[in-house]
Design a protein around this motif. Structure first.
Motif, mmCIF file in Angstrom:
data_model
loop_
_atom_site.group_PDB
_atom_site.id
_atom_site.type_symbol
_atom_site.label_atom_id
_atom_site.label_comp_id
_atom_site.label_asym_id
_atom_site.label_seq_id
_atom_site.Cartn_x
_atom_site.Cartn_y
_atom_site.Cartn_z
ATOM 1 N N GLY A 19 39.368 -47.318 18.034
ATOM 2 C CA GLY A 19 37.985 -46.820 17.980
ATOM 3 C C GLY A 19 37.754 -45.649 18.915
ATOM 4 N N LEU A 20 38.841 -44.989 19.302
ATOM 5 C CA LEU A 20 38.711 -43.822 20.178
ATOM 6 C C LEU A 20 39.043 -42.552 19.395
ATOM 7 C CD1 LEU A 20 40.318 -45.272 23.426
ATOM 8 C CD2 LEU A 20 37.920 -44.636 23.104
ATOM 9 N N HIS A 21 38.591 -41.418 19.921
ATOM 10 C CA HIS A 21 38.764 -40.140 19.227
ATOM 11 C C HIS A 21 39.179 -39.039 20.191
ATOM 12 C CE1 HIS A 21 36.736 -41.597 15.563
ATOM 13 N NE2 HIS A 21 36.050 -42.342 16.418
ATOM 14 N N VAL A 22 39.935 -38.058 19.649
ATOM 15 C CA VAL A 22 40.182 -36.843 20.433
ATOM 16 C C VAL A 22 38.887 -36.048 20.418
ATOM 17 C CG1 VAL A 22 41.377 -34.623 20.447
ATOM 18 C CG2 VAL A 22 42.672 -36.718 20.108
ATOM 19 N N ARG A 23 38.395 -35.703 21.600
ATOM 20 C CA ARG A 23 37.104 -35.049 21.737
ATOM 21 C C ARG A 23 37.259 -33.597 22.215
ATOM 22 N NH1 ARG A 23 32.691 -37.426 22.568
ATOM 23 N NH2 ARG A 23 32.064 -35.358 21.887
ATOM 24 N N GLY A 24 38.306 -32.944 21.700
ATOM 25 C CA GLY A 24 38.497 -31.540 22.033
ATOM 26 C C GLY A 24 39.600 -31.343 23.060
ATOM 27 N N VAL A 47 43.625 -32.887 26.799
ATOM 28 C CA VAL A 47 43.073 -33.477 25.580
ATOM 29 C C VAL A 47 42.064 -34.552 25.994
ATOM 30 C CG1 VAL A 47 43.632 -34.783 23.479
ATOM 31 C CG2 VAL A 47 45.248 -33.069 24.340
ATOM 32 N N LEU A 48 40.823 -34.347 25.597
ATOM 33 C CA LEU A 48 39.771 -35.308 25.968
ATOM 34 C C LEU A 48 39.696 -36.445 24.953
ATOM 35 C CD1 LEU A 48 37.292 -32.607 26.993
ATOM 36 C CD2 LEU A 48 37.679 -34.609 28.404
ATOM 37 N N ILE A 49 39.522 -37.647 25.466
ATOM 38 C CA ILE A 49 39.488 -38.833 24.608
ATOM 39 C C ILE A 49 38.184 -39.587 24.860
ATOM 40 C CG2 ILE A 49 40.584 -41.085 24.197
ATOM 41 C CD1 ILE A 49 43.235 -39.712 25.099
ATOM 42 N N GLY A 50 37.520 -39.976 23.776
ATOM 43 C CA GLY A 50 36.267 -40.688 24.004
ATOM 44 C C GLY A 50 35.781 -41.450 22.796
ATOM 45 N N ASN A 51 34.577 -41.978 22.942
ATOM 46 C CA ASN A 51 33.935 -42.728 21.857
ATOM 47 C C ASN A 51 32.879 -41.852 21.198
ATOM 48 O OD1 ASN A 51 32.501 -43.271 24.523
ATOM 49 N ND2 ASN A 51 30.950 -43.931 23.059
ATOM 50 N N ILE A 52 32.706 -42.108 19.899
ATOM 51 C CA ILE A 52 31.635 -41.459 19.141
ATOM 52 C C ILE A 52 30.719 -42.592 18.700
ATOM 53 C CG2 ILE A 52 31.085 -40.239 17.000
ATOM 54 C CD1 ILE A 52 33.837 -38.827 17.313
ATOM 55 N N GLY A 53 29.492 -42.581 19.125
ATOM 56 C CA GLY A 53 28.610 -43.708 18.862
ATOM 57 C C GLY A 53 29.273 -44.992 19.347
ATOM 58 N N GLY A 54 29.095 -46.062 18.596
ATOM 59 C CA GLY A 54 29.642 -47.370 18.998
ATOM 60 C C GLY A 54 31.083 -47.575 18.559
ATOM 61 N N SER A 55 31.846 -46.480 18.351
ATOM 62 C CA SER A 55 33.179 -46.588 17.742
ATOM 63 C C SER A 55 34.137 -47.536 18.452
ATOM 64 C CB SER A 55 33.814 -45.202 17.611
ATOM 65 O OG SER A 55 34.053 -44.619 18.888
ATOM 66 N N LEU A 56 34.023 -47.651 19.770
ATOM 67 C CA LEU A 56 35.002 -48.480 20.492
ATOM 68 C C LEU A 56 34.533 -49.925 20.680
ATOM 69 C CD1 LEU A 56 33.686 -48.938 23.511
ATOM 70 C CD2 LEU A 56 34.767 -46.778 24.027
ATOM 71 N N TRP A 57 33.270 -50.208 20.384
ATOM 72 C CA TRP A 57 32.683 -51.456 20.835
ATOM 73 C C TRP A 57 33.365 -52.700 20.267
ATOM 74 C CZ3 TRP A 57 30.573 -52.648 25.034
ATOM 75 C CH2 TRP A 57 29.909 -53.863 25.196
ATOM 76 N N GLY A 134 30.821 -40.597 24.749
ATOM 77 C CA GLY A 134 31.262 -40.623 26.146
ATOM 78 C C GLY A 134 32.764 -40.407 26.219
ATOM 79 N N TYR A 135 33.264 -40.360 27.414
ATOM 80 C CA TYR A 135 34.681 -40.054 27.628
ATOM 81 C C TYR A 135 35.368 -41.255 28.258
ATOM 82 C CZ TYR A 135 32.730 -35.686 26.374
ATOM 83 O OH TYR A 135 32.069 -34.730 25.646
ATOM 84 N N ARG A 136 36.532 -41.614 27.729
ATOM 85 C CA ARG A 136 37.264 -42.768 28.253
ATOM 86 C C ARG A 136 38.542 -42.359 28.960
ATOM 87 N NH1 ARG A 136 33.900 -45.216 29.704
ATOM 88 N NH2 ARG A 136 35.665 -46.010 30.848
ATOM 89 N N GLY A 137 38.945 -41.112 28.800
ATOM 90 C CA GLY A 137 40.147 -40.648 29.481
ATOM 91 C C GLY A 137 40.502 -39.254 29.009
ATOM 92 N N ALA A 138 41.589 -38.725 29.557
ATOM 93 C CA ALA A 138 42.078 -37.404 29.138
ATOM 94 C C ALA A 138 43.571 -37.357 29.400
ATOM 95 C CB ALA A 138 41.357 -36.306 29.911
ATOM 96 N N LEU A 139 44.253 -36.536 28.611
ATOM 97 C CA LEU A 139 45.702 -36.398 28.767
ATOM 98 C C LEU A 139 46.026 -34.953 29.108
ATOM 99 C CD1 LEU A 139 46.900 -38.462 25.650
ATOM 100 C CD2 LEU A 139 46.791 -39.224 28.025
#
Ligand code: B12
Length: 234
Positions: A19-24, A47-57, A134-139
């Protein structure tokens, strides 16, 4: 998000199942201004990693159910580190996390990557997802991981908003056009009104924003993020 080189391409599919996405991707030519990699070099791309709406919930909640301690003190951080740390190990990247100190400038990276701007709430506003991301991490990588770079759009969403309901809705009067008064917000949240309002159904000013309202987090996630603010007993 597409246009990533094979080194980073596999990241997208690995993230989707959680449920996470590359956010740019934020670029740092010659490593100027980029974060340090674990081998001491400077990152050329992040590479930014995060949720879009409730995608990770749902995935996060399922993981939490299976943990004997419900994921411990900071379950979302622990889960993010498990998921993103594993992907970082496989792709030879250095992982960064938003809650780790010293804080990495996640919002500055996101502005660079997606051309986002800050809303009066301090949260970056996205043209599609509004305040519900929101953002959950970055690589971090030592090389440029994009095939082609498309300059991000720079749209002043809040500047074009005619009614600005975020400013008038905040029950703590903590939201101003040019700043968010964190102390006022926190003071309000421990009051009876704050507990019954923002604490139980999420920041009311955030909910009042008309952009991307269909991406609003599920109620349980809204409460989870408010409780994570760890307010003093009041
Ligand atoms: C410390 C912190 C807070 C502090 C205070 C913020 C402050 N005064 O600086 C507190 C605990 C109050 C807070 C609250 C919230 N936060 Co906060 N916070 C952070 C954190 C961990 C560090 C900020 C920082 O110092 N960064 C270091 C500097 C160098 O990086 P930067 O990119 O330059 O930082 C920017 C921010 O400091 C921002 N800023 C300045 N003042 C404030 C105030 C607030 C409330 C926010 C959100 C941002 C903000 O301005 C800078 C822009 O360049 C970041 C994660 C991160 N690593 O950035 C999340 C982060 C900024 N927070 C975030 C969020 C969502 C929130 C909450 C909405 C959480 C919630 N409850 O739902 C609330 C907002 C208040 C509310 N009404 O609920 C998100 C924003 C996502 C986005 N779309 O932009 C981040 C990126 C975390 C994440 N995992 O995604 N937060």
């Amino acid at each position: 998000m597409s246009g990533l080189l094979p080194i980073a391409d596999g990241i997208i599919s690995a993230l989707t199942e959680h449920g996470l996405h590359v956010r740019g991707v934020a670029h740092f030519p010659d490593g100027q201004g980029g974060p340090a990699l674990s081998d001491g070099r400077q990152a050329l791309s992040v590479v930014l990693i995060g949720n879009i709406g409730g995608s990770l919930w749902e995935t996060f909640s399922d993981w939490r159910e299976k943990c004997w301690d419900r994921g411990g003190t900071d379950p979302l951080d622990t889960w993010s580190k498990e998921v993103i740390g594993e992907i970082a190990g496989r792709s030879g990247a250095t992982a960064y996390y938003p809650s780790d100190q010293p804080y990495q400038p996640f919002q500055q990276w996101a502005m660079k990557a997606e051309g986002l701007r800050a809303s009066p709430l301090g949260i970056l506003i996205h043209p599609q997802y509004g305040l519900w991301h929101g953002y959950r991490g970055a690589l971090g990588f030592a090389e440029d991981v994009t095939e082609e770079r498309v300059p991000p759009d720079d749209i002043d969403i809040c500047g074009q908003c005619p009614d600005k309901p975020c400013l008038s809705t905040c029950p703590a009067t903590a939201v101003f056009l040019d700043r968010f008064d964190v102390a006022r917000c926190r003071f309000h949240l421990v009051t009876t009104e704050g507990k019954a309002g923002c604490m139980s159904s999420g920041c009311l000013a955030r909910t009042a924003c008309p952009v991307g309202s269909m991406y609003r987090y599920p109620e349980a996630q809204l409460r989870f993020h408010m409780e994570a603010l760890r307010l003093p007993a009041g």
